[in-house]
Design a protein around this motif. Structure first.
Motif, PDB file in Angstrom:
ATOM      1  N   ASN B 198       0.823  -1.205   0.000  1.00  0.00           N
ATOM      2  CA  ASN B 198       0.000   0.000   0.000  1.00  0.00           C
ATOM      3  C   ASN B 198       0.855   1.252   0.000  1.00  0.00           C
ATOM      4  N   VAL B 349      -5.480   0.946   3.165  1.00  0.00           N
ATOM      5  CA  VAL B 349      -5.848   1.669   1.952  1.00  0.00           C
ATOM      6  C   VAL B 349      -4.595   2.305   1.372  1.00  0.00           C
ATOM      7  N   SER B 350      -4.737   2.813   0.152  1.00  0.00           N
ATOM      8  CA  SER B 350      -3.593   3.381  -0.543  1.00  0.00           C
ATOM      9  C   SER B 350      -2.912   4.459   0.306  1.00  0.00           C
ATOM     10  N   ARG B 351      -1.609   4.408   0.388  1.00  0.00           N
ATOM     11  CA  ARG B 351      -0.777   5.374   1.111  1.00  0.00           C
ATOM     12  C   ARG B 351      -1.022   5.366   2.624  1.00  0.00           C
TER      13      ARG B 351
END
Ligand code: HEM
Ligand code: SF4
Ligand code: SF4
Lengths: 78, 397
Positions: B198, B349-351
């Motif tokens: 991620n 989640v992303s980042r």
């Protein structure tokens, strides 16, 4: 994993990246998860899919891009 | 030869008796037009108080998704030399040991293929070569590969693991930081070179709680040397220190849990209350030494501010017997790391860094996910939260 299934996974990954080129940036992990779901019936594991992705990258069919996070993209987008 | 770009603001940074990065860049610029333009652009950034690097862009070598950081100038007409000015990260040696011959060769390659500028070492630990263009990247990489070096991490992947000098030079070390750093770097080559997380994930190894690689504040998993048994006391040496300085004031009174005192001229430590902070050993190294049952503590979740604010690591495993597990190729540790990555893959989640994920879903959910039991040591700020929730069977007792 048979060569035939491997080819299917490969085509599907590359197909998705092509289809959404310029519209969506696929994170490797998202595609791996998606393929895991799509090919659950064939009994593929996450590691199997990561292996297919590894070959795709080694053959240069897709390349990595970076914009705040890593994503997969077509090589000619440079 | 006159300067290509006037740099009045940068010139200020050459004043004073200290080493100046501007002076070093100017020396490199004598041989490199690229670095000459770099000086011009950096001057503009100081003047405008903004970066003149465009965000994102592609830079890399074949089949590696990491190890090069793309930098493109937003004013290439003005500064053609830095139209592309990528950084190449080279995986450092464990503990940063090099001989002079290798250092000269590393520098030679940076002069041949880049702007002649090296960064030893970046915050990640890597050696960074500054000013590489995409066209020369592959050749530069091959030259480093021939020297026996590989690229480091970057992007959403395992960043280059790093460690303190540990037992190679430091008597405080409680485990072989160099060995585990090297072994895990080799183990996780795919995770290092092929971003599939991620976001970034860092592993840092410190031999003791002096934590010279600042793992507790900047690595997702921090490995900090510790011991299980008692601090070893040499009472004769304690007496020598007492003659030299105010041991009560500078050692005993500063012990965070106040678990040391004098009985006559004999120093006593209540080891059951010692939190292994290392302060007393630092102050009186001849008198005090860590115990014999050595190992390390694993902390999770530290990060520097970026997407959200900074976090310190939280205790995950108070004592991990690294010496025993290394005999089994770190089977236990690798199992734990793999569970953590699985959980992060699934729910992150992303980042989102692992520490942020734990804060979002809650520690209990995370522990269930990775198969660890909650223990008191995990309480981040003990004695500050009056709300304690007991399970029924505990409450009944
Ligand atoms: C019908 C009334 C209330 C209900 C149903 C209620 C419910 C809750 C619940 C479920 C929690 C979380 C407990 C946990 O962490 O497991 C909580 C925490 C808390 N409640 Fe209440 N509460 C009520 C009234 C109040 C009042 C009147 C106050 C203060 C005057 C208060 C102050 C707090 C505080 C300080 C916390 C702890 C927050 C933290 O986690 O640090 N609550 N409450
Ligand atoms: S962290 Fe501890 S063992 Fe490592 S170099 Fe620093 S003082 Fe020595
Ligand atoms: S290591 Fe720290 S906590 Fe333990 S006795 Fe020494 S000063 Fe006190």
């Amino acid at each position: 994993m048979t060569d035939e299934i491997k080819k299917k996974v490969e085509d599907k990954i590359i197909g998705l990246v092509k289809e959404y080129a310029g519209k969506k940036r696929f994170k490797p992990i998202d595609l791996v998860k998606e393929m895991e779901r799509d090919f659950a019936a064939e009994g593929l594991t996450k590691d199997d899919i990561k292996g297919v992705l590894k070959d795709i990258m080694d053959e240069g069919k897709l390349v990595y891009g970076y914009a705040g996070g890593s994503f997969l993209t077509l090589p000619d987008e440079n | 030869m006159g300067k290509k770009h006037q740099t009045p603001l940068l010139d200020e940074l050459k004043k004073g008796k200290w080493i100046s990065f501007v002076r070093e860049m100017e020396r490199a610029a004598e041989k490199s037009p690229r670095t000459e333009d770099l000086l011009g652009q950096v001057e503009e950034s100081y003047r405008d108080k903004i970066t003149h690097w465009k965000h994102g862009g592609m830079a890399g070598v074949k089949s590696y998704g990491a190890g090069m950081v793309g930098r493109f100038s937003d004013s290439p007409e003005k500064y053609p030399g830095v139209k592309e000015c990528h950084s190449m990260r080279i995986n450092q040696t464990s503990g940063f040991f090099y001989n002079s011959d290798v250092l000269r060769k590393i520098a030679g390659i940076a002069e041949k293929y880049a702007g002649g500028l090296l960064n030893l070492h970046g915050a990640t630990g890597d050696i960074q070569i500054l000013g590489v263009t995409q066209a020369e990247a592959e050749d530069a990489f091959q030259a480093y590969a021939e020297l026996g070096f590989d690229l480091g991490g970057g992007g959403s992947d395992l960043r280059t693991p790093s460690c303190c000098v540990g037992p190679a030079r430091c008597e405080f070390s409680n485990y072989d930081t160099l060995k585990i750093c090297y072994d895990l770097t080799r183990e996780y080559q795919d995770e290092l070179h092929r971003p599939s997380f991620n976001y970034k994930f860092k592993l840092k190894f410190s031999g003791c709680s002096n934590d010279c690689v600042a793992s507790a504040s900047r690595s997702d998993l921090a490995f900090i040397g510790t011991w299980k048994d008692n601090i070893k006391i040499n009472q004769e040496e304690v007496k020598n220190y007492v003659k030299k300085f105010d041991v009560q004031k500078y050692v005993l009174d500063k012990c965070p849990t106040k678990c040391m005192w004098f009985e006559g001229d004999k120093l006593v430590i209540d080891d059951s209350n010692c939190v292994k902070c290392h302060h007393c050993i630092n102050e009186m190294p001849k008198a005090l030494k860590s115990g014999d049952e050595k190992g390390l503590s694993i902390l999770i979740g530290a990060k520097a501010p970026l997407v959200t604010g900074p976090r310190m690591g939280m205790m995950l495993v108070p004592f991990y017997d690294v010496n025993e597990d290394s005999k089994n190729d770190y089977e236990q540790l690798k199992g734990l790391i793999s569970n953590i990555w699985e959980f992060w893959d699934e729910y992150g989640v992303s980042r989102e860094r692992i520490g942020e994920l734990i804060a979002r879903v809650g520690l209990v959910t995370f522990l269930e996910g990775v198969g660890l039991e909650p223990i008191p040591e995990m309480v981040n700020t003990p004695r500050t939260n009056p709300f304690i929730k007991f399970e029924d069977e505990d409450a009944a007792q």
